[in-house]
Motif scaffolding. Structure first.
Motif, PDB file in Angstrom:
ATOM      1  N   ASP A  14       1.074  -0.895   0.096  1.00 15.25           N
ATOM      2  CA  ASP A  14      -0.117  -0.316   0.113  1.00 15.25           C
ATOM      3  C   ASP A  14       1.156   1.163  -0.216  1.00 15.25           C
ATOM      4  O   ASP A  14       0.875   1.713   1.157  1.00 15.25           O
ATOM      5  N   THR A  15       0.883   1.583  -0.669  1.00 15.56           N
ATOM      6  CA  THR A  15       1.898   3.066  -1.503  1.00 15.56           C
ATOM      7  C   THR A  15       1.628   4.206  -1.085  1.00 15.56           C
ATOM      8  O   THR A  15       0.426   4.356  -1.077  1.00 15.56           O
ATOM      9  N   GLY A 146      -1.876   2.934  -4.247  1.00 12.69           N
ATOM     10  CA  GLY A 146      -2.483   3.439  -2.626  1.00 12.69           C
ATOM     11  C   GLY A 146      -3.465   3.592  -2.178  1.00 12.69           C
ATOM     12  O   GLY A 146      -4.363   4.113  -3.252  1.00 12.69           O
ATOM     13  N   TRP A 147      -4.085   2.130  -1.623  1.00 12.18           N
ATOM     14  CA  TRP A 147      -5.963   2.560  -1.416  1.00 12.18           C
ATOM     15  C   TRP A 147      -6.268   3.728  -0.116  1.00 12.18           C
ATOM     16  O   TRP A 147      -5.816   3.373   0.900  1.00 12.18           O
ATOM     17  N   THR A 183       8.866  -3.903   3.682  1.00 13.78           N
ATOM     18  CA  THR A 183       7.737  -4.351   5.663  1.00 13.78           C
ATOM     19  C   THR A 183       6.991  -3.115   4.648  1.00 13.78           C
ATOM     20  O   THR A 183       7.001  -1.878   4.606  1.00 13.78           O
ATOM     21  N   PRO A 184       5.386  -3.286   5.021  1.00 11.84           N
ATOM     22  CA  PRO A 184       4.044  -2.635   4.736  1.00 11.84           C
ATOM     23  C   PRO A 184       4.631  -1.685   6.490  1.00 11.84           C
ATOM     24  O   PRO A 184       4.502  -1.884   6.617  1.00 11.84           O
ATOM     25  N   LEU A 186       2.553   0.489   8.156  1.00 10.81           N
ATOM     26  CA  LEU A 186       1.786  -0.473   9.668  1.00 10.81           C
ATOM     27  C   LEU A 186       3.339  -0.892  10.004  1.00 10.81           C
ATOM     28  O   LEU A 186       3.227  -0.261  11.739  1.00 10.81           O
ATOM     29  N   GLU A 187       3.692  -2.356   9.760  1.00 14.34           N
ATOM     30  CA  GLU A 187       4.501  -2.813  10.514  1.00 14.34           C
ATOM     31  C   GLU A 187       5.919  -1.749  10.836  1.00 14.34           C
ATOM     32  O   GLU A 187       6.555  -2.256  11.398  1.00 14.34           O
ATOM     33  N   ARG A 188       6.287  -1.238  10.053  1.00 13.86           N
ATOM     34  CA  ARG A 188       7.490  -0.533   9.801  1.00 13.86           C
ATOM     35  C   ARG A 188       7.786   0.516  11.055  1.00 13.86           C
ATOM     36  O   ARG A 188       8.217  -0.018  11.518  1.00 13.86           O
ATOM     37  N   HIS A 189       6.471   0.886  11.067  1.00 15.25           N
ATOM     38  CA  HIS A 189       5.951   2.139  11.934  1.00 15.25           C
ATOM     39  C   HIS A 189       5.440   1.557  13.329  1.00 15.25           C
ATOM     40  O   HIS A 189       5.507   2.960  14.030  1.00 15.25           O
ATOM     41  N   GLY A 190       5.372   0.773  13.186  1.00 14.50           N
ATOM     42  CA  GLY A 190       4.829  -0.203  14.489  1.00 14.50           C
ATOM     43  C   GLY A 190       3.802  -0.469  15.064  1.00 14.50           C
ATOM     44  O   GLY A 190       3.180  -0.617  16.341  1.00 14.50           O
ATOM     45  N   TRP A 191       2.212   0.048  14.432  1.00 14.86           N
ATOM     46  CA  TRP A 191       0.949   0.184  14.633  1.00 14.86           C
ATOM     47  C   TRP A 191       0.336  -1.129  14.286  1.00 14.86           C
ATOM     48  O   TRP A 191      -0.444  -0.867  16.238  1.00 14.86           O
ATOM     49  N   ARG A 192       0.473  -1.851  13.999  1.00 16.95           N
ATOM     50  CA  ARG A 192       0.307  -3.610  13.806  1.00 16.95           C
ATOM     51  C   ARG A 192       1.142  -3.966  12.954  1.00 16.95           C
ATOM     52  O   ARG A 192       1.405  -4.328  11.934  1.00 16.95           O
TER      53      ARG A 192
END
Length: 212
Positions: A14-15, A146-147, A183-184, A186-192
């Motif tokens: 998701d860009t 990106g959606w 890495t997506p 949200l995962e890279r930022h630690g959101w989930r």
């Protein structure tokens, strides 16, 4: 087995911030739209339409609306979660080459849409399959998608003159990118974090598992 297909599935992202703004060749854009239009649909209803949005004023108006909705969501967060969200980019409306808005027409194929009588949302699911086809085809072509989901449907209807009976399902930011992240976001930022497959796999019956 086609290893290339599996590579595309796992490379898709998701860009948001990676768009270059460069043009998309007409034949490439046609291929990804044709891939979307080849998606399976309930009763062969093909209930989707694709609105290609290039006008900078229209895109800017939509971007401003998205930012307002981002603020609404941000106001619901507190502490560490709020700080984390502040660092996450939620759209690339102006940075991307164009927007592709995908709509759902519930009347397409009516009055008797084969296979939809028991599951009313089957048509909506069909539109999501078209979006996935577009996304995977774009990834295979080296493009980012990106959606954007931070919007009110009625605002987007008015902005693009979409009839009230149609549902705008997605604004997709599409265009060439510098790279697709490993890495997506949200995962890279630690959101989930992404769940392991075994955490969502069941055999014969659904078995509840402790929530994370």
């Amino acid at each position: 087995m086609s290893p290339d297909l599996y590579q595309v599935l796992h490379r898709r992202r998701d860009t948001r911030g990676e768009f270059t703004g460069e043009e998309i060749a007409d034949d490439v854009l046609r291929r990804i739209l044709d891939a979307a239009h080849a998606a399976p649909s309930v009763g062969l209803s093909q209930p989707w339409d694709f609105v290609l949005v290039r006008n900078p004023d229209t895109r800017r108006a939509f971007r401003d609306h998205v930012q307002a909705e981002r603020s609404v969501f941000a106001a619901q967060l507190e502490g560490e979660r709020a700080e984390l969200f502040a660092r996450i980019k939620v759209e690339g409306v102006m940075e991307s080459t164009l927007g592709i808005v995908v709509t759902y027409d519930p009347d397409r194929g009516s009055p008797a849409v084969l296979g939809r009588h028991a599951i009313a949302d089957a048509g909506l699911y069909s539109v999501c399959l078209a979006i996935q086809n577009l996304w995977l085809a774009a990834t295979a072509e080296g493009l980012g998608v990106g959606w954007v989901s931070f919007y009110k449907e009625d605002v987007l209807r008015r902005l693009l003159d979409i009839p009230s009976r149609l549902r705008p399902v997605a604004w997709l930011c599409v265009g060439p990118v510098r790279h697709l992240p490993e890495t997506p976001d949200l995962e890279r930022h630690g959101w989930r974090n992404r769940l392991p497959l075994d955490d969502v796999l069941h055999h014969d019956r659904y078995r509840a598992r402790p929530s994370r």
